[in-house]
Scaffold this motif. Sequence first.
Motif, PDB file in Angstrom:
ATOM      1  N   SER A  83      64.322  42.106  78.620  1.00 39.97           N
ATOM      2  CA  SER A  83      64.710  42.789  77.387  1.00 39.97           C
ATOM      3  C   SER A  83      63.458  43.098  76.582  1.00 39.97           C
ATOM      4  N   GLY A  84      63.606  44.026  75.654  1.00 43.34           N
ATOM      5  CA  GLY A  84      62.498  44.375  74.768  1.00 43.34           C
ATOM      6  C   GLY A  84      62.556  45.856  74.428  1.00 43.34           C
ATOM      7  N   HIS A  85      61.812  46.226  73.398  1.00 47.05           N
ATOM      8  CA  HIS A  85      61.774  47.625  72.964  1.00 47.05           C
ATOM      9  C   HIS A  85      60.337  47.927  72.543  1.00 47.05           C
ATOM     10  N   ILE A  86      59.761  48.971  73.093  1.00 42.14           N
ATOM     11  CA  ILE A  86      58.401  49.369  72.711  1.00 42.14           C
ATOM     12  C   ILE A  86      58.473  50.699  71.961  1.00 42.14           C
ATOM     13  N   LEU A  87      57.906  50.696  70.749  1.00 46.37           N
ATOM     14  CA  LEU A  87      57.806  51.932  69.977  1.00 46.37           C
ATOM     15  C   LEU A  87      56.348  52.383  70.017  1.00 46.37           C
ATOM     16  N   ASN A  88      56.092  53.514  70.619  1.00 39.38           N
ATOM     17  CA  ASN A  88      54.740  54.065  70.624  1.00 39.38           C
ATOM     18  C   ASN A  88      54.658  55.131  69.539  1.00 39.38           C
ATOM     19  N   ILE A  89      53.850  54.847  68.515  1.00 38.17           N
ATOM     20  CA  ILE A  89      53.755  55.800  67.407  1.00 38.17           C
ATOM     21  C   ILE A  89      52.830  56.927  67.829  1.00 38.17           C
ATOM     22  N   SER A  90      53.449  58.054  68.122  1.00 44.77           N
ATOM     23  CA  SER A  90      52.694  59.252  68.486  1.00 44.77           C
ATOM     24  C   SER A  90      52.569  60.080  67.219  1.00 44.77           C
ATOM     25  N   SER A  91      53.027  61.315  67.265  1.00 44.93           N
ATOM     26  CA  SER A  91      52.908  62.234  66.131  1.00 44.93           C
ATOM     27  C   SER A  91      53.617  63.517  66.536  1.00 44.93           C
ATOM     28  N   VAL A  92      53.922  64.347  65.530  1.00 41.83           N
ATOM     29  CA  VAL A  92      54.338  65.707  65.884  1.00 41.83           C
ATOM     30  C   VAL A  92      53.217  66.328  66.718  1.00 41.83           C
ATOM     31  N   GLY A  93      51.982  65.859  66.451  1.00 45.89           N
ATOM     32  CA  GLY A  93      50.802  66.302  67.187  1.00 45.89           C
ATOM     33  C   GLY A  93      50.703  65.701  68.577  1.00 45.89           C
ATOM     34  N   GLY A  94      51.690  64.916  68.991  1.00 44.99           N
ATOM     35  CA  GLY A  94      51.772  64.440  70.369  1.00 44.99           C
ATOM     36  C   GLY A  94      52.670  65.343  71.192  1.00 44.99           C
ATOM     37  N   PHE A  95      53.220  66.369  70.526  1.00 44.75           N
ATOM     38  CA  PHE A  95      54.121  67.320  71.197  1.00 44.75           C
ATOM     39  C   PHE A  95      53.643  68.751  71.009  1.00 44.75           C
ATOM     40  N   VAL A  96      52.961  68.968  69.873  1.00 41.69           N
ATOM     41  CA  VAL A  96      52.475  70.299  69.523  1.00 41.69           C
ATOM     42  C   VAL A  96      50.981  70.174  69.193  1.00 41.69           C
ATOM     43  N   SER A  97      50.160  71.043  69.767  1.00 43.36           N
ATOM     44  CA  SER A  97      48.721  71.001  69.462  1.00 43.36           C
ATOM     45  C   SER A  97      48.359  72.025  68.392  1.00 43.36           C
ATOM     46  N   TYR A  98      47.344  71.700  67.627  1.00 37.05           N
ATOM     47  CA  TYR A  98      46.883  72.612  66.575  1.00 37.05           C
ATOM     48  C   TYR A  98      45.374  72.818  66.701  1.00 37.05           C
ATOM     49  N   PRO A  99      44.859  73.989  66.344  1.00 36.04           N
ATOM     50  CA  PRO A  99      43.410  74.166  66.361  1.00 36.04           C
ATOM     51  C   PRO A  99      42.772  73.198  65.353  1.00 36.04           C
ATOM     52  N   GLY A 100      41.716  72.542  65.768  1.00 37.67           N
ATOM     53  CA  GLY A 100      41.032  71.613  64.865  1.00 37.67           C
ATOM     54  C   GLY A 100      41.453  70.167  65.042  1.00 37.67           C
ATOM     55  N   THR A 101      42.569  69.943  65.779  1.00 33.17           N
ATOM     56  CA  THR A 101      42.985  68.545  66.013  1.00 33.17           C
ATOM     57  C   THR A 101      43.207  68.281  67.508  1.00 33.17           C
ATOM     58  N   GLY A 102      42.601  69.099  68.340  1.00 31.74           N
ATOM     59  CA  GLY A 102      42.864  69.034  69.783  1.00 31.74           C
ATOM     60  C   GLY A 102      42.563  67.696  70.435  1.00 31.74           C
ATOM     61  N   ILE A 103      41.527  67.002  69.971  1.00 33.25           N
ATOM     62  CA  ILE A 103      41.182  65.716  70.598  1.00 33.25           C
ATOM     63  C   ILE A 103      42.235  64.658  70.229  1.00 33.25           C
ATOM     64  N   TYR A 104      42.657  64.679  68.962  1.00 36.88           N
ATOM     65  CA  TYR A 104      43.764  63.796  68.521  1.00 36.88           C
ATOM     66  C   TYR A 104      45.015  64.134  69.332  1.00 36.88           C
TER      67      TYR A 104
END
Length: 295
Positions: free
Chosen positions: A135-156
Amino acid sequence: MAISSVSQTRIWFITGSSKGLGRALAETVLEQGETVVLTARNPQHIEDLVASFPPNRALALQLDVTKPEEIREAVKQAIAKFGRIDVLVNNAGYGILGAIEEVSDEGVRRQFETNFFGALEVLRTVLPHMRQQRSGHILNISSVGGFVSYPGTGIYNGAKFALEGISEALAQEVTPLGIKITIVEPGAFRTNFVTRSLVIADIQINDYETVIGEMRKGARDILDMKLDFEEPGNPKKAALAMIQAVNSDQPPLRLILGEDAIYAINAKLESVKAELDAWREVSVNTAFDEVLVAK
Ligand SMILES: NC(=O)c1ccc[n+]([C@@H]2O[C@H](COP(=O)([O-])OP(=O)(O)OC[C@H]3O[C@@H](n4cnc5c(N)ncnc54)[C@H](OP(=O)(O)O)[C@@H]3O)[C@@H](O)[C@H]2O)c1
């Protein structure tokens, strides 16, 4: 939506509990009567919060997610004190602002060390215990930026996309073992992220000014306190939404937080679908002719 009854004995383990979303979540979970292992690079920054709850329900531990020995030690101490970890929240992270060419090699690696390899190492250290518990639950805190890329934040974006990539596979690997995975994708939340956790790349290439110059200036103005920036998202409500997902009998693989995030993710889904449809014939026709004839 079915919500199961909350066990009073659930043990949470949260990285980056000193500020922002991690702290808001730790505080809210503690207020709801559960037990939390709060971890931070500097445990002094969480001692005030830990001190306001009984010692059998809150434990402060040192943990820099880029230091594997601290990860092993913190998980060991959490298990030694509470015997189990029920909910792991991989929250620690920061952002780097700059075009892909503007972030130094070292800056790229540092970003991935924290936002990707750190989270990976923490979950790989906790998983054997969750597998044993079944049993257990893992929450990985990504971002809207983990689904959509933006210029200037590409490495993030790259680091958060990587986190989402392993999370999708992991969910399929561990669901049969009773372990749940949720990727959390916040939009803009009012934390210390922009004022404290956003690094601006040292290198600046003039060719990129038209695309990211305004974003860079905005970030500098916020850092120099020349500009107020009030993100719409409330960290306390983000915490309550995460707890609701953990309480759910059917938690989502992706928990999107904030209307801004929903808008951006929806726009990407629609554009991917439109492109998929427009290029469908070209895609399909790449099979061997005999495969196409047999269809
Ligand atoms: N706020 C938003 O709008 C937003 C949107 C999308 C995603 N996120 C994600 O949410 C998470 C939390 O960010 P936040 O908004 O709450 O920002 P925040 O208020 O600046 O908090 C960031 C936290 O991460 C910790 N941290 C950074 N590097 C670490 C490391 N190597 N080891 C351990 N802890 C470390 C910081 O600890 P120190 O005190 O030691 O620096 C701090 O506690 C991040 O993963 C971020 O990418 C935030």
